[in-house]
Design an enzyme around this catalytic site. Structure first.
Site, PDB file in Angstrom:
ATOM      1  N   HIS A  63      20.017  -3.304  12.578  1.00 31.60           N
ATOM      2  CA  HIS A  63      18.607  -3.193  12.165  1.00 31.60           C
ATOM      3  C   HIS A  63      18.464  -3.523  10.685  1.00 31.60           C
ATOM      4  O   HIS A  63      18.730  -2.703   9.816  1.00 31.60           O
ATOM      5  CB  HIS A  63      18.099  -1.767  12.441  1.00 31.60           C
ATOM      6  CG  HIS A  63      16.632  -1.581  12.180  1.00 31.60           C
ATOM      7  ND1 HIS A  63      15.767  -1.037  13.107  1.00 31.60           N
ATOM      8  CD2 HIS A  63      15.857  -1.860  11.103  1.00 31.60           C
ATOM      9  CE1 HIS A  63      14.545  -0.989  12.612  1.00 31.60           C
ATOM     10  NE2 HIS A  63      14.578  -1.483  11.382  1.00 31.60           N
ATOM     11  N   HIS A  65      15.968  -6.276   7.908  1.00 26.51           N
ATOM     12  CA  HIS A  65      14.806  -7.177   7.790  1.00 26.51           C
ATOM     13  C   HIS A  65      15.172  -8.284   6.812  1.00 26.51           C
ATOM     14  O   HIS A  65      14.899  -8.178   5.613  1.00 26.51           O
ATOM     15  CB  HIS A  65      13.579  -6.412   7.297  1.00 26.51           C
ATOM     16  CG  HIS A  65      13.095  -5.361   8.241  1.00 26.51           C
ATOM     17  ND1 HIS A  65      12.049  -5.571   9.116  1.00 26.51           N
ATOM     18  CD2 HIS A  65      13.530  -4.093   8.480  1.00 26.51           C
ATOM     19  CE1 HIS A  65      11.851  -4.471   9.841  1.00 26.51           C
ATOM     20  NE2 HIS A  65      12.738  -3.559   9.475  1.00 26.51           N
ATOM     21  N   GLN A 159       4.658  -6.165  12.849  1.00 27.33           N
ATOM     22  CA  GLN A 159       4.519  -4.988  11.989  1.00 27.33           C
ATOM     23  C   GLN A 159       3.067  -4.536  11.842  1.00 27.33           C
ATOM     24  O   GLN A 159       2.800  -3.361  11.588  1.00 27.33           O
ATOM     25  CB  GLN A 159       5.106  -5.278  10.606  1.00 27.33           C
ATOM     26  CG  GLN A 159       5.032  -4.075   9.665  1.00 27.33           C
ATOM     27  CD  GLN A 159       5.978  -4.184   8.488  1.00 27.33           C
ATOM     28  OE1 GLN A 159       6.033  -5.186   7.802  1.00 27.33           O
ATOM     29  NE2 GLN A 159       6.738  -3.140   8.258  1.00 27.33           N
ATOM     30  N   HIS A 217      10.163  -0.448  16.260  1.00 29.01           N
ATOM     31  CA  HIS A 217      10.026   0.553  15.207  1.00 29.01           C
ATOM     32  C   HIS A 217       9.152   1.670  15.772  1.00 29.01           C
ATOM     33  O   HIS A 217       8.001   1.430  16.138  1.00 29.01           O
ATOM     34  CB  HIS A 217       9.355  -0.050  13.979  1.00 29.01           C
ATOM     35  CG  HIS A 217      10.247  -0.930  13.171  1.00 29.01           C
ATOM     36  ND1 HIS A 217      10.832  -2.058  13.687  1.00 29.01           N
ATOM     37  CD2 HIS A 217      10.661  -0.829  11.880  1.00 29.01           C
ATOM     38  CE1 HIS A 217      11.575  -2.620  12.737  1.00 29.01           C
ATOM     39  NE2 HIS A 217      11.491  -1.894  11.630  1.00 29.01           N
ATOM     40  N   GLU A 220       7.713   5.846  12.594  1.00 31.09           N
ATOM     41  CA  GLU A 220       8.290   5.912  11.248  1.00 31.09           C
ATOM     42  C   GLU A 220       7.308   6.658  10.361  1.00 31.09           C
ATOM     43  O   GLU A 220       6.598   6.082   9.535  1.00 31.09           O
ATOM     44  CB  GLU A 220       8.582   4.509  10.706  1.00 31.09           C
ATOM     45  CG  GLU A 220       9.389   4.562   9.408  1.00 31.09           C
ATOM     46  CD  GLU A 220       9.798   3.196   8.892  1.00 31.09           C
ATOM     47  OE1 GLU A 220       9.441   2.185   9.519  1.00 31.09           O
ATOM     48  OE2 GLU A 220      10.479   3.151   7.855  1.00 31.09           O
ATOM     49  N   ASP A 316      18.191  -1.521   7.364  1.00 31.81           N
ATOM     50  CA  ASP A 316      16.732  -1.645   7.361  1.00 31.81           C
ATOM     51  C   ASP A 316      16.301  -2.556   6.207  1.00 31.81           C
ATOM     52  O   ASP A 316      16.334  -3.750   6.332  1.00 31.81           O
ATOM     53  CB  ASP A 316      16.093  -0.257   7.291  1.00 31.81           C
ATOM     54  CG  ASP A 316      14.623  -0.252   7.659  1.00 31.81           C
ATOM     55  OD1 ASP A 316      14.192  -1.186   8.355  1.00 31.81           O
ATOM     56  OD2 ASP A 316      13.915   0.689   7.266  1.00 31.81           O
TER      57      ASP A 316
HETATM   58 ZN   LIG Z   1      12.903  -1.512  10.044  1.00 33.45          ZN
END
Ligand SMILES: [Zn+2]
Length: 423
Positions: A63, A65, A159, A217, A220, A316
């Site tokens: 995981h 980005h 996102q 995701h 969070e 992340d």
């Molecule tokens: Zn993430």
């Protein structure tokens, strides 16, 4: 088997202590895959002496980005330190996204990760109305250019939501058609529970059309009313997708009252969902609005493990508006999660070490991870004898081997120029 029919080894590793096994043994790789060391013809092979050091078939980064890494220097400072402000800053920065810039930053971090022993990586890349498919174009290029040295899976990540960001469902469909591997999601970033459920339904529909896994995701947030994990579990069970769905972050799970948490934990186990903790970023991003005691954002790692749930962890974000540190080193993250999840006993430290290795391989669905004959010829030799020693020292990855070829070699040396007392 005689020499004439024995597979010709390209690489022999002597005296390798494979993590989780009793003692050192020899390994042989032929044509990119492990073969029985006793059966291989070693004439002409490169020989590496592991000298009893700890070996793994590679670290897994499940995981990250890569489209956002290293953006810290080109954006305003995240003054609140929160997830919300980071997403706002990112929104403005996306207007200037260029394929070449994303690819260059991603490549630098991939190189760093490989040096740290990462042989497989799963990256989320934003797919939304703000950036379209620019990050996808960049990562498709990166995946092809780095194919010899790392295996990269790409998650199409909405996102900004799917219901709340019109046009994103079509972009996700295009991203999958053009080569993304996994359908992502962020169902809590919708207007309410009904929209969150619709977000998950659409993502599952796209995944089914491409026979792809789902990696979302989830929750969070410190908000105990963030409850999309329950919806994800129900959808996974209803669609018969046990083992093919991953949930990242799940910070709110740590904020639920115990009764509700127990119910959701049972559902996660029943749904066979892989869970990814993100200790670095969530320790930094969560709890920002709390007075003392502050919530620390880490999901319920030990309770998940106790139910037999597969738990891994990932970097992340890395040196961007979400998180100012990081070099994608699984040993650094292991040290962090051991602290944050209170994993201090010897068996717990072994459980931590499983997360970026065998557990990560399960998340990515790697059927050929390991050192048994036929497995992919990947290996990392660590400058340590035990998992605890490796984590404690974030030790050198002496050799990083991908499909039988040495990709990186590291040996850090310190010279004490005055005598050390007792030495
Ligand atoms: Zn993430």
């Amino acid at each position: 088997m005689n020499v004439a029919t024995a597979p010709a080894a390209d690489l022999i590793i002597r005296d390798a202590l494979i993590w989780g096994t009793d003692g050192p043994k020899d390994l042989a790789i032929s044509d990119g895959r492990y073969v029985g060391a006793g059966e291989a013809n070693s004439a002409g092979a490169e020989i590496i002496d592991a000298a009893g050091r700890l070996c793994i078939p590679g670290f897994i980064e499940p995981h990250i980005h890569l489209d956002k890494v290293l953006l810290a220097d080109s954006v305003p400072v995240n003054r609140s330190g929160s997830l919300g402000e980071a997403i706002d800053i990112l929104g403005a920065r996306k207007a200037a996204y260029m394929v070449e810039d994303i690819a260059e930053r991603a490549g630098r971090i991939i190189t760093s990760a490989i040096t740290n022993g990462v042989t497989h990586m799963r990256t989320h890349i934003d797919v939304d109305s703000a950036c379209g498919l620019i990050p996808l174009d960049a990562l498709l290029d990166v995946r092809a250019r780095y194919a010899e040295v790392i295996d990269l899976q790409i998650v199409a990540f909405p996102q900004l939501g799917i219901v709340g960001d019109p046009g994103t469902a079509a972009l996700l469909e295009q991203a999958m058609a053009r080569g993304a591997d996994v359908v992502g999601g962020m169902p809590f970033n919708e207007a309410g529970p009904a929209e969150s459920a619709e977000h998950i339904r659409i993502a599952f529909e796209i995944a089914a059309a491409h026979d792809a896994d789902v990696d979302m995701h989830i929750d969070e947030s410190d908000d105990p009313n963030a409850r999309t994990l329950e919806i994800l579990c129900a959808a996974t069970i209803a669609n018969g997708l046990q083992g093919r769905v991953t949930a990242g972050h799940t910070c709110a799970l740590a904020a639920y009252d115990q009764d509700y948490a127990d119910r959701v934990l049972d559902m996660v186990a029943e749904a066979g969902i892989h869970m990814i903790a993100n200790p670095a970023t969530n320790l930094m991003l969560q709890g920002r609005d709390d007075d003392h005691p502050k919530r620390r954002g880490l999901t319920r790692v030990k309770e998940l493990l106790a139910r037999g749930v597969n738990v891994s962890f990932g970097q992340d974000n890395l040196r961007d508006m979400f998180y100012p540190f990081g070099r994608d080193d699984p040993l650094e993250l292991a040290l962090l999660i051991a602290h944050a999840a209170h994993m201090s006993q010897p068996d717990e430290i072994e459980a931590v070490f499983a997360m970026p290795t065998v557990n990560g391989a399960r998340v990515l669905g790697l059927s050929d991870y390991g050192t048994a004959p036929g497995s992919a010829g990947d290996l990392v030799i660590l400058d340590a004898r035990t998992a605890a020693e490796a984590i404690t020292g974030t030790v050198d990855r002496n050799y990083v081997i991908k499909r039988g070829r040495v990709v990186a070699q590291t040996e850090t040396r310190t010279t004490h120029r005055l005598p050390m007392p007792g030495a």
